[in-house]
Design a protein around this motif. Structure first.
Motif, PDB file in Angstrom:
ATOM      1  N   ALA A 169       0.817  -1.211   0.000  1.00 24.10           N
ATOM      2  CA  ALA A 169       0.000   0.000   0.000  1.00 24.10           C
ATOM      3  C   ALA A 169       0.845   1.253   0.000  1.00 24.10           C
ATOM      4  CB  ALA A 169      -0.930   0.002   1.211  1.00 24.10           C
ATOM      5  N   ASN A 170       1.961   1.218   0.659  1.00 26.66           N
ATOM      6  CA  ASN A 170       2.822   2.387   0.771  1.00 26.66           C
ATOM      7  C   ASN A 170       3.782   2.549  -0.409  1.00 26.66           C
ATOM      8  OD1 ASN A 170       1.764   3.356   3.181  1.00 26.66           O
ATOM      9  ND2 ASN A 170       3.038   1.964   4.388  1.00 26.66           N
ATOM     10  N   GLN A 171       3.559   1.746  -1.466  1.00 25.79           N
ATOM     11  CA  GLN A 171       4.413   1.848  -2.657  1.00 25.79           C
ATOM     12  C   GLN A 171       3.617   2.037  -3.943  1.00 25.79           C
ATOM     13  OE1 GLN A 171       6.927  -1.621  -2.732  1.00 25.79           O
ATOM     14  NE2 GLN A 171       7.989  -1.091  -0.830  1.00 25.79           N
ATOM     15  N   VAL A 172       2.302   2.121  -3.860  1.00 22.88           N
ATOM     16  CA  VAL A 172       1.499   2.209  -5.079  1.00 22.88           C
ATOM     17  C   VAL A 172       1.737   3.537  -5.796  1.00 22.88           C
ATOM     18  CG1 VAL A 172      -0.284   0.675  -4.204  1.00 22.88           C
ATOM     19  CG2 VAL A 172      -0.498   3.143  -3.842  1.00 22.88           C
ATOM     20  N   THR A 173       1.476   3.536  -7.093  1.00 17.43           N
ATOM     21  CA  THR A 173       1.565   4.745  -7.911  1.00 17.43           C
ATOM     22  C   THR A 173       0.186   5.044  -8.506  1.00 17.43           C
ATOM     23  OG1 THR A 173       2.199   3.457  -9.853  1.00 17.43           O
ATOM     24  CG2 THR A 173       3.979   4.335  -8.477  1.00 17.43           C
ATOM     25  N   ARG A 174       0.058   6.243  -9.062  1.00 19.69           N
ATOM     26  CA  ARG A 174      -1.216   6.652  -9.633  1.00 19.69           C
ATOM     27  C   ARG A 174      -1.397   6.067 -11.041  1.00 19.69           C
ATOM     28  NH1 ARG A 174      -1.516  13.064  -8.814  1.00 19.69           N
ATOM     29  NH2 ARG A 174      -3.682  12.709  -9.464  1.00 19.69           N
ATOM     30  N   THR A 175      -2.611   5.613 -11.306  1.00 19.95           N
ATOM     31  CA  THR A 175      -2.966   5.048 -12.607  1.00 19.95           C
ATOM     32  C   THR A 175      -3.585   6.147 -13.466  1.00 19.95           C
ATOM     33  OG1 THR A 175      -3.426   2.911 -11.564  1.00 19.95           O
ATOM     34  CG2 THR A 175      -4.344   3.276 -13.763  1.00 19.95           C
ATOM     35  N   PRO A 176      -3.220   6.284 -14.728  1.00 13.60           N
ATOM     36  CA  PRO A 176      -3.832   7.308 -15.583  1.00 13.60           C
ATOM     37  C   PRO A 176      -5.353   7.230 -15.548  1.00 13.60           C
ATOM     38  CG  PRO A 176      -1.962   6.315 -16.702  1.00 13.60           C
ATOM     39  CD  PRO A 176      -2.181   5.509 -15.443  1.00 13.60           C
ATOM     40  N   VAL A 177      -5.977   8.373 -15.511  1.00 15.47           N
ATOM     41  CA  VAL A 177      -7.431   8.412 -15.325  1.00 15.47           C
ATOM     42  C   VAL A 177      -8.168   7.687 -16.446  1.00 15.47           C
ATOM     43  CG1 VAL A 177      -7.777  10.635 -16.495  1.00 15.47           C
ATOM     44  CG2 VAL A 177      -9.335   9.921 -14.664  1.00 15.47           C
ATOM     45  N   ALA A 178      -7.633   7.700 -17.662  1.00 15.73           N
ATOM     46  CA  ALA A 178      -8.288   6.994 -18.764  1.00 15.73           C
ATOM     47  C   ALA A 178      -8.366   5.498 -18.471  1.00 15.73           C
ATOM     48  CB  ALA A 178      -7.545   7.244 -20.074  1.00 15.73           C
ATOM     49  N   GLU A 179      -7.333   4.958 -17.840  1.00 15.05           N
ATOM     50  CA  GLU A 179      -7.347   3.536 -17.478  1.00 15.05           C
ATOM     51  C   GLU A 179      -8.373   3.268 -16.376  1.00 15.05           C
ATOM     52  OE1 GLU A 179      -3.559   1.693 -16.740  1.00 15.05           O
ATOM     53  OE2 GLU A 179      -2.533   2.986 -18.193  1.00 15.05           O
ATOM     54  N   VAL A 180      -8.518   4.205 -15.455  1.00 15.51           N
ATOM     55  CA  VAL A 180      -9.513   4.047 -14.390  1.00 15.51           C
ATOM     56  C   VAL A 180     -10.918   4.081 -14.972  1.00 15.51           C
ATOM     57  CG1 VAL A 180     -10.400   4.985 -12.232  1.00 15.51           C
ATOM     58  CG2 VAL A 180      -7.941   5.077 -12.722  1.00 15.51           C
ATOM     59  N   PHE A 181     -11.181   5.056 -15.855  1.00 19.00           N
ATOM     60  CA  PHE A 181     -12.492   5.122 -16.495  1.00 19.00           C
ATOM     61  C   PHE A 181     -12.756   3.864 -17.320  1.00 19.00           C
ATOM     62  CE2 PHE A 181     -12.392  10.027 -16.469  1.00 19.00           C
ATOM     63  CZ  PHE A 181     -13.154  10.079 -15.316  1.00 19.00           C
ATOM     64  N   ASN A 182     -11.739   3.396 -18.016  1.00 18.96           N
ATOM     65  CA  ASN A 182     -11.903   2.184 -18.821  1.00 18.96           C
ATOM     66  C   ASN A 182     -12.218   0.978 -17.951  1.00 18.96           C
ATOM     67  OD1 ASN A 182     -11.682   0.922 -21.542  1.00 18.96           O
ATOM     68  ND2 ASN A 182     -10.059  -0.252 -20.539  1.00 18.96           N
ATOM     69  N   PHE A 183     -11.580   0.900 -16.781  1.00 21.66           N
ATOM     70  CA  PHE A 183     -11.870  -0.175 -15.839  1.00 21.66           C
ATOM     71  C   PHE A 183     -13.340  -0.137 -15.406  1.00 21.66           C
ATOM     72  CE2 PHE A 183     -12.443  -1.086 -11.274  1.00 21.66           C
ATOM     73  CZ  PHE A 183     -12.161  -2.444 -11.265  1.00 21.66           C
ATOM     74  N   ILE A 184     -13.833   1.059 -15.093  1.00 20.63           N
ATOM     75  CA  ILE A 184     -15.219   1.199 -14.645  1.00 20.63           C
ATOM     76  C   ILE A 184     -16.176   0.741 -15.744  1.00 20.63           C
ATOM     77  CG2 ILE A 184     -16.995   2.863 -13.942  1.00 20.63           C
ATOM     78  CD1 ILE A 184     -14.637   4.575 -12.800  1.00 20.63           C
ATOM     79  N   VAL A 185     -15.939   1.198 -16.963  1.00 17.04           N
ATOM     80  CA  VAL A 185     -16.805   0.837 -18.088  1.00 17.04           C
ATOM     81  C   VAL A 185     -16.773  -0.667 -18.333  1.00 17.04           C
ATOM     82  CG1 VAL A 185     -17.118   1.078 -20.585  1.00 17.04           C
ATOM     83  CG2 VAL A 185     -16.646   3.092 -19.175  1.00 17.04           C
ATOM     84  N   LYS A 186     -15.586  -1.248 -18.280  1.00 14.64           N
ATOM     85  CA  LYS A 186     -15.440  -2.696 -18.501  1.00 14.64           C
ATOM     86  C   LYS A 186     -16.164  -3.482 -17.412  1.00 14.64           C
ATOM     87  CE  LYS A 186     -11.834  -6.152 -19.413  1.00 14.64           C
ATOM     88  NZ  LYS A 186     -12.027  -7.077 -18.285  1.00 14.64           N
ATOM     89  N   GLU A 187     -16.040  -3.063 -16.168  1.00 15.00           N
ATOM     90  CA  GLU A 187     -16.757  -3.730 -15.075  1.00 15.00           C
ATOM     91  C   GLU A 187     -18.262  -3.669 -15.306  1.00 15.00           C
ATOM     92  OE1 GLU A 187     -15.375  -5.100 -11.515  1.00 15.00           O
ATOM     93  OE2 GLU A 187     -14.569  -5.733 -13.455  1.00 15.00           O
ATOM     94  N   CYS A 188     -18.750  -2.514 -15.706  1.00  6.49           N
ATOM     95  CA  CYS A 188     -20.193  -2.364 -15.939  1.00  6.49           C
ATOM     96  C   CYS A 188     -20.660  -3.293 -17.051  1.00  6.49           C
ATOM     97  CB  CYS A 188     -20.531  -0.917 -16.275  1.00  6.49           C
ATOM     98  SG  CYS A 188     -20.370   0.226 -14.882  1.00  6.49           S
TER      99      CYS A 188
END
Length: 560
Positions: A169-188
């Motif tokens: 948890a103390n080593q994670v980095t930020r994921t580009p927002v387009a990838e986050v949005f794509n994840f949400i759409v794919k899950e849906c």
């Protein structure tokens, strides 16, 4: 005693120790087999994840007063920090919370090994297993929903789909927002067909019968999350190259919501039915979070000058000015609108009277005297805490609630509208306009134009506003569309975020108040401009400095 143990165990699951907020290291008095061998305990874990759904019923800190929708009446409120320059990474008004996501990841990981074999002879075993098998899809929706809320606030955020150790948890980095949005759409897309439209119509199921489950995620809620996500992704804040394909996908997704609702009896009803004790039964509701019995919104927002009224979120003149004239469909300051400066609330869009309490209104029902919002009046300045804008809030408040000390009626049902059909007509209009390039354009796929979609809303039974005309220029349409969206979705938690996704921060630099003075039997109305602080860095929230200190891999948003 058993309930106490369950609650203790659940509380222990969320203990954070000293690690970053992304950690999900489980500390529990009971092992996982205790939770995942009993249907009720498993259900309690899922219910706990539901508890992280947000709502913004009008209270101290509501985002309606952090934008040009309203002004908070009390100078001590923390919400003023959004507009006076106090906002910073060390004073972050943080929405940086991964707790719901952590619990969702825990559930999805551990429930795979759930064993209810000892319960197979219970008479409700088959029905309970059906419900258990749906839980995974409900939880995946909730996780995607939490990620949408994070992405719209922060942009790039760490995308975590597993249980993390403290070190991870103390080593994670930020994921580009387009990838986050794509994840949400794919899950849906993956879960939408696994959830019912109506839990009351399930056969041989634990959700059926005389006491069916309410408030659970449905297929239409999944479609709504996807559609809203794609609209945000296509918007200027995140779609920096104005990729038309993103606008097309947004139009398709919002059209799918509209079409699905039409096929399943979800339709536009009266505007006045959007809030109130029974609003979760309203025709157009897609998903409503039922908050429960409370009178907190009323105690926070009922007018000063009535017993126990505390004022609060006071609608702005900016918002009042967005309500057009009913006869002409023009803005108050357009030539030929029919606006009367000496009687400014006469002949306006009916949604104004439903949403905002103006001088002379009998509001609420328990207030014995019509509102005196003029300077020196019973409900006005210079009384401490009285409305600074000249208005009080109606929307989301129950006018029948009595908050007086001697005859208080107590709380009544309040529910937060997460998704309703009206939003998706507006979303579709915005997306199809940006994709096809004009307000009246159609093609073989999008047979309803942007103007036609908006006119559906304006033709509500209790609204009946003039239609948007087809010959609007692009600039005219954008101006009228944004005004319509501000009116239709007032105090529903959209305006603060719309300003950001449109990158329209300049509109937030001035808040307009209405100063009313009484002269005998007449009133004079004067607009007063109040400056507010805006910096373009405020399009995104600052990541809390405390989180960056725990994990240096979390880079800060620009300008903070």
């Amino acid at each position: 005693m058993k309930l106490k143990k369950i609650l203790l165990g659940l509380a222990c699951m969320s203990l954070l120790a000293s690690c970053a907020d992304l950690d999900y290291h489980e500390y529990t008095t009971y092992d996982k087999s205790y939770v995942f061998t009993d249907f009720s305990r498993t259900g309690a874990v899922v219910t706990n994840i539901y508890s992280y759904l947000d709502s913004d019923l009008p209270a101290d800190g509501s985002l309606c007063s952090a934008c040009d929708e309203a002004e908070y009446a009390w100078s001590w409120s923390s919400v003023l920090g959004y507009t006076d320059g106090r906002w910073s990474s060390t004073n972050p008004y943080s929405r940086w919370s991964f707790e719901g996501i952590r619990k969702a990841n825990f559930y999805l990981e551990e429930s795979k090994n759930a064993d209810f074999s000892e319960l197979r002879f219970d008479k409700n075993y088959e029905a309970e297993m059906k419900r258990f098998n749906r839980y995974q899809y409900e939880v995946r929706f909730l996780r995607a929903y939490f990620y949408f809320n994070l992405a719209r606030a922060y942009g790039d955020v760490p995308l975590i789909t597993k249980v993390l150790t403290e070190e991870e948890a103390n080593q994670v980095t930020r994921t580009p927002v387009a990838e986050v949005f794509n994840f949400i759409v794919k899950e849906c897309d993956e879960i939408k067909d696994e959830l019912p439209v109506d839990y009351t119509k399930l056969e041989n199921d634990a959700a059926n019968g005389t006491n069916p489950e309410t408030g659970r995620i449905t297929k239409q809620a999944v479609l709504a999350l996807k559609a809203r996500t794609l609209l945000y992704w296509a918007s200027p804040l995140f779609n920096t190259n104005n990729d038309k394909e993103l606008w097309k996908r947004a139009a398709e997704a919002n059209k799918e919501v509209i079409d699905f609702c039409g096929e399943n009896g979800i339709e536009l009803g009266k505007y006045s039915e959007i809030w109130g004790t029974e609003n979760y039964h309203a025709k157009e509701m897609i998903y409503v979070r039922r908050v429960g019995d409370t009178d907190s919104p009323e105690r926070t927002n009922f007018p000063m000058g009535m017993e126990n009224g505390n004022s609060g979120n006071c609608p702005s003149q900016n918002l009042v000015d967005a309500y057009e004239m009913k006869t002409t469909g023009k803005a108050w300051d357009e030539e030929g609108s029919g606006y009367d400066a000496s009687n400014p609330y006469q002949g306006r869009d009916p949604r104004l009277a439903m949403t905002i309490a103006v001088n002379g209104d009998k509001w609420p029902d328990t207030n014995p005297i019509p509102l005196e919002n003029y300077v020196g009046g019973r409900n006005a300045l210079p009384i401490a805490g009285a409305t600074p804008t000249g208005y009080y809030l109606k929307k989301y408040l129950d006018s029948t609630i009595d908050i007086s000390a001697s005859t208080s009626s107590g709380g009544k049902k309040h529910s937060w509208v997460t998704y309703r059909l009206g939003e998706f007509y507006l979303n579709y209009a915005e997306a199809v306009f940006n994709y096809l390039g004009s307000s009246d354009a159609v093609n073989s796929e999008f047979t309803m134009s942007a103007c036609e979609a908006i006119n559906k809303i304006r033709n509500r039974a209790d609204v009946q506003m003039p239609d948007f005309q087809d010959n609007l220029s692009s600039d005219e349409f954008i101006k009228k569309y944004r005004r319509e969206r501000m009116v239709e979705l007032a105090f529903e938690g959209h305006r603060f975020w719309d300003i950001r996704r449109w990158k329209d921060g300049d509109s937030q630099k001035n808040l307009i108040e209405m100063q009313i003075t009484k002269n005998g039997d007449t009133y004079a109305y004067k607009r007063v401009v109040k400056s507010r602080y805006w910096d373009d860095k405020m399009y995104l929230f600052p990541i809390p400095d405390s989180e960056i200190r725990k994990n240096p891999n979390l880079t800060q948003n620009k300008g903070w």
